[in-house]
Every structure is written in structure tokens, then in C-alpha cells.
Design an enzyme around this catalytic site. Sequence first.
Site, short mmCIF file in Angstrom:
data_model
loop_
_atom_site.label_atom_id
_atom_site.label_comp_id
_atom_site.label_asym_id
_atom_site.label_seq_id
_atom_site.Cartn_x
_atom_site.Cartn_y
_atom_site.Cartn_z
N TYR A 1 9.85 43.65 12.70
CA TYR A 1 9.34 43.35 11.35
C TYR A 1 10.03 44.32 10.39
O TYR A 1 9.62 45.46 10.24
CB TYR A 1 7.83 43.50 11.32
CG TYR A 1 7.21 43.27 9.96
CD1 TYR A 1 7.67 42.27 9.11
CD2 TYR A 1 6.15 44.07 9.52
CE1 TYR A 1 7.10 42.07 7.86
CE2 TYR A 1 5.57 43.88 8.28
CZ TYR A 1 6.05 42.88 7.46
OH TYR A 1 5.48 42.67 6.21
N ASP B 1 10.72 38.76 11.53
CA ASP B 1 10.87 38.69 10.08
C ASP B 1 11.87 39.75 9.65
O ASP B 1 11.56 40.94 9.60
CB ASP B 1 9.50 38.93 9.43
CG ASP B 1 9.54 38.84 7.91
OD1 ASP B 1 10.63 38.64 7.35
OD2 ASP B 1 8.47 38.98 7.29
N HIS C 1 4.23 32.35 6.47
CA HIS C 1 5.42 32.08 7.28
C HIS C 1 5.09 30.99 8.29
O HIS C 1 3.93 30.74 8.60
CB HIS C 1 5.85 33.32 8.07
CG HIS C 1 6.37 34.44 7.22
ND1 HIS C 1 7.69 34.84 7.24
CD2 HIS C 1 5.75 35.27 6.34
CE1 HIS C 1 7.86 35.87 6.41
NE2 HIS C 1 6.69 36.15 5.86
#
Length: 368
Positions: free
Chosen positions: A222, A261, A359
Site C-alpha cells: 500500500y 494500491d 476501489h
Amino acid sequence: MPPKRKAAAAKLLKRKTKKSQKEQEEPDTTEKPKKPTKKTVIPKEISDQEPKARGRQKVNKEEISDEEPKSKGRKKVNKDEKEEKVGRSNSTVTQWNKINFSCTKKNSKGEKSNLKISCWNVGGIKSWVKKGCQEYLKYEDPDIFCLQETKCSEEKLPEEIKDLNGYHQYWCASKREGYAGVGLLTKIEPLNVSYGINTPDQDEDGRCITAEFDDYYIVCAYVPNAGRKLVTLPKRLEWNTAFKDYIKSLDDKKPVIICGDMNVAHNEIDLARPANNTKNAGFTKEEREGMTDFLEDGYIDTFRKLYPDKTDVYTFWTYMANARSKNIGWRLDYFVISERLMDNVCDNIVRTEVLGSDHCPLTLFINI
């Protein structure tokens, strides 16, 4: 008095008596309706007007007071409708049975997939579970599932997650509760699991888990966001350097599969409105160049390799302005792999139909 005259007088008296009786009766019958007419009709009209006037005032007041709640109600409904539209796009109404979670494609070697890896920025695992999004695991049934932005310490994980059967669980939380955090669920027990990228300033946020298997590494990441007005861009650029070095140290041993991500839309094709976002986090020159530099070190963005010209495919949509329903989005989530693994890849599917976060998940089908 002669009899004839007496009879005439009696007859006349009788007439007068009848007339008198009639006159007495007629006023009674005529006056009675008149009196009520004067007393009831005329005053009634006056008295009716006043209540009607009062009544109209009361009705007007009631209409005003009714309109105010209705107006408030409409505002609330409009807000709820917006949230519900978001909900329909990002929350709790995934039509699971209408999605094909299988893969029929083969890799360049003609092999079918034998490993299914999914990742998803869940935007807070507690809210994700409340929406019933753990159903995704039932339908997608990945061998390995990587989660980002869990926002939860391991001790406070929802029971629905703790009770999952068939998966080994590994969690890396931020020191700040409710911030960042990643998780990795795997049916295949790893040889080894490590946390962070060997950089204390970055690792305190809980942004990376690495699982080692026989023939490869899985890295769940992330990446830091550059923030509003790019206030954390320096930290993001420091991450880029440290992360590149860390992945290189793994890739020297075994090929690497990185998912998560990455908080950057690499090229203009990767977001809906590139011209409007050149100075915004996720599409600055520095971030895009950082992604280019990373890929040039020996890694491949699998989706763009498989679909070089495919437009309007995004993995993130802001909750504002019904962005998801309009498909005004960004492709921020990736499967990036070592170059030598590309021939093993069968497909990379972006599950835009799966809702529950700002998302959506994506899945890599690969044969290893």
C-alpha cells in the site's frame, strides 16, 4: 234578526274566522323560515367566512410547516440517494451470481492458470465486513488474497475475518489505529513472511507484507499517497527509492509478484481526466516518473502489457459526484511482476462489478 240575515252573518263570520286563522297560520309558516334565514344564513355566511379565513391561515401554516420537513426530507433523500448510488457502485449490492470468476485464457506457453491471486484496497476492513464483502472470497476463491488499507490492528479484526477457514492469515498494521495497514490471506502456507521494506520511517505505517514461496515472492503493498496539495510527496518519493531497492533484493533471489494500491496512474490512459490532474496526487510528474523508473528496473505492469490500448478501465473512483456510476476513475491498483514471469501470466482481470469500497479488486491468473 231574520233567519236569512242571521245565516248570512254566520257565513261571513265563518269566513272572517277562517281568514283570521289563515293569516295567523301564514305568518307562522313564513316567518319561521325567514327568521332562520336571517339568523342562520346571513350570520352563517359571516361566521363561515371567519373560520374559513382562519382555516386557510391554519392550512397555510400547516402547508408551510409540511413543506419544511418535506424540503428537509427531500434534501436527506437526495443525500441518501447519492449515498445509495455510491452504495450501488461501491458498497453492498454486488450481484455475485452475475459475475464470471473463472478464467479460460492460457498463457503464452499454452498453459492454463494454476494460481489465482487477488488484491483489493478495502477502505477499512471493519466497514468492508459490515457490508458483507467477505463474500468475495467465496465467489472469487483466490489462492492468495492481499488487502490494503485495512485500518485495523490484528487484535481488533472482525470475528468474520478471524473465523475464515482455509486461509493462513498475516497482518501488518500501522502504529496509528484506523490508518493504512495491509493483510495477506493464503491457502498455501508460506516458507517465510516478513513485514515492511526495511525502512523504519515507512514501516511504522504498516504498508507491506512479503510472503516467500518455493518459486516466487508475493509482495502486498500500500504505497503512500502524496496527499492534498502534495504535502506528503517527499515521503512518497522516499518510499519509491526504498521500495525499489527492497524489491531488487528479492528479485535477485526469486521472481516477484507485487500487488496492491500503488497510488499512481502511470499514463494518461490510466485515468479519466488526465488534463485536470497533472498537479494532483497520483498523477504528478514525479510520481509517474517514479513508476516508469521502477518498471524499467526489470518489472512489468501485467494489465497494460496484456491490454495496451484498453481504455476506461479503472480501479478507483472518488465517492464524490457519483464518479463511479459515471466511470470517472483512476487505475491505481496493479499486479507488477518480474519480467521473467510474464510468459506465465494467463490474465489480469479488473473486477469493476465487485462493490464495497472506493476501489475494486483485481485478480491475476498465472501458471507457476
